[in-house]
Motif scaffolding. Structure first.
Motif, PDB file in Angstrom:
ATOM      1  N   LEU A 126       0.812  -1.233   0.116  1.00 28.54           N
ATOM      2  CA  LEU A 126       0.101  -0.092  -0.017  1.00 28.54           C
ATOM      3  C   LEU A 126       0.960   1.304  -0.166  1.00 28.54           C
ATOM      4  O   LEU A 126       0.305   2.282   0.525  1.00 28.54           O
ATOM      5  CB  LEU A 126      -0.923   0.044   1.110  1.00 28.54           C
ATOM      6  N   ALA A 127       1.981   1.151  -0.121  1.00 30.45           N
ATOM      7  CA  ALA A 127       3.180   2.437  -0.326  1.00 30.45           C
ATOM      8  C   ALA A 127       3.644   2.633   1.015  1.00 30.45           C
ATOM      9  O   ALA A 127       4.670   2.594   1.345  1.00 30.45           O
ATOM     10  CB  ALA A 127       2.712   3.487  -1.208  1.00 30.45           C
ATOM     11  N   TRP A 128       2.757   2.956   1.618  1.00 29.69           N
ATOM     12  CA  TRP A 128       2.916   3.489   3.113  1.00 29.69           C
ATOM     13  C   TRP A 128       2.906   2.598   4.140  1.00 29.69           C
ATOM     14  O   TRP A 128       3.456   2.558   5.190  1.00 29.69           O
ATOM     15  CB  TRP A 128       1.918   4.504   3.665  1.00 29.69           C
ATOM     16  N   VAL A 129       2.357   1.248   3.968  1.00 25.08           N
ATOM     17  CA  VAL A 129       2.529   0.086   4.757  1.00 25.08           C
ATOM     18  C   VAL A 129       2.451  -1.076   3.788  1.00 25.08           C
ATOM     19  O   VAL A 129       1.932  -1.234   2.884  1.00 25.08           O
ATOM     20  CB  VAL A 129       1.587  -0.072   5.606  1.00 25.08           C
ATOM     21  N   SER A 130       3.009  -2.310   4.214  1.00 28.80           N
ATOM     22  CA  SER A 130       3.128  -3.625   3.456  1.00 28.80           C
ATOM     23  C   SER A 130       2.696  -4.555   4.576  1.00 28.80           C
ATOM     24  O   SER A 130       2.962  -4.719   5.598  1.00 28.80           O
ATOM     25  CB  SER A 130       4.698  -3.973   3.131  1.00 28.80           C
ATOM     26  N   MET A 131       1.772  -5.330   3.826  1.00 31.17           N
ATOM     27  CA  MET A 131       1.147  -6.554   4.723  1.00 31.17           C
ATOM     28  C   MET A 131       0.824  -7.631   3.872  1.00 31.17           C
ATOM     29  O   MET A 131       1.075  -7.606   2.640  1.00 31.17           O
ATOM     30  CB  MET A 131      -0.281  -5.872   5.469  1.00 31.17           C
ATOM     31  N   SER A 132       0.318  -8.748   4.495  1.00 32.26           N
ATOM     32  CA  SER A 132       0.207  -9.958   3.619  1.00 32.26           C
ATOM     33  C   SER A 132      -1.078  -9.690   2.468  1.00 32.26           C
ATOM     34  O   SER A 132      -1.975  -8.920   3.046  1.00 32.26           O
ATOM     35  CB  SER A 132      -0.075 -11.150   4.406  1.00 32.26           C
ATOM     36  N   ASP A 133      -1.095 -10.200   1.565  1.00 30.85           N
ATOM     37  CA  ASP A 133      -2.249 -10.233   0.620  1.00 30.85           C
ATOM     38  C   ASP A 133      -3.536 -10.405   1.392  1.00 30.85           C
ATOM     39  O   ASP A 133      -4.665  -9.620   1.223  1.00 30.85           O
ATOM     40  CB  ASP A 133      -2.130 -10.912  -0.660  1.00 30.85           C
ATOM     41  N   SER A 134      -3.468 -11.353   2.238  1.00 30.77           N
ATOM     42  CA  SER A 134      -4.885 -12.011   2.673  1.00 30.77           C
ATOM     43  C   SER A 134      -5.281 -10.839   4.027  1.00 30.77           C
ATOM     44  O   SER A 134      -6.607 -10.865   4.183  1.00 30.77           O
ATOM     45  CB  SER A 134      -4.424 -13.263   3.521  1.00 30.77           C
ATOM     46  N   LEU A 135      -4.319  -9.836   4.386  1.00 33.85           N
ATOM     47  CA  LEU A 135      -4.749  -9.097   5.273  1.00 33.85           C
ATOM     48  C   LEU A 135      -5.410  -7.786   4.612  1.00 33.85           C
ATOM     49  O   LEU A 135      -6.343  -6.964   4.888  1.00 33.85           O
ATOM     50  CB  LEU A 135      -3.707  -8.529   5.970  1.00 33.85           C
TER      51      LEU A 135
END
Length: 162
Positions: A57-66
């Protein structure tokens, strides 16, 4: 029975440089533009484009499932949108959305394989005299489910006749 997983989504587009004489700078090799004078000319060629991860999300990275409740659907839609935009370009001849499919057994998670007609006819591959084409080969639970759905006599070891 069989579970299918789809991942590694990508868009493949075919450029037609001979038809449109694409300026090399149109490929966007930043910083090299002064050295890239001329046009692409030759046979059509393909380029593969992978979409940005859903969780990036540019400002944060998380797993696709989240980041998504429908990961497969969101990747497919993202790739279809990319393809629609790319097909508007005059030098893009055609394109397609592809992904890698993996098939596994819902009981044992091993790779999904079934008997071909030739394999089912070979006594070395038969579980019993009721073995048929299309029967899974991974585990007894998958065979039992396959046979129950089709009204085929169950394996003797798993309970006998239907």
């Amino acid at each position: 029975m069989k579970k299918t997983y789809r991942d590694d989504w990508r868009v493949i587009i075919e450029f037609a440089p001979r038809a449109t004489r694409i300026p090399i700078s149109a490929l966007g090799f930043g910083g090299l533009d002064p050295d890239l004078i001329g046009t692409l000319d030759g046979d059509p060629f393909e380029i593969t484009i992978a979409p940005r991860r859903l969780g990036d999300l540019a400002w944060v990275s998380m797993s696709d499932s989240l980041a998504s409740r429908d990961v497969e659907g969101d990747y497919r839609r993202r790739c279809e949108e990319m393809l629609a935009e790319l097909l508007r370009k005059p030098h893009v001849k055609s394109g397609r959305v592809v992904c890698t499919e993996t098939h596994v057994c819902s009981h044992c998670d091993l790779g999904w394989e079934v008997l071909t007609a030739e394999e089912a006819a070979d006594p070395a591959n038969q579980q019993d005299e009721h073995t048929v084409e299309g029967e899974p080969v991974c585990c007894e639970k998958a065979i039992a489910e396959f046979r129950a759905e089709r009204g085929i006599t169950a394996l003797a070891e798993t309970g006998g006749a239907v």
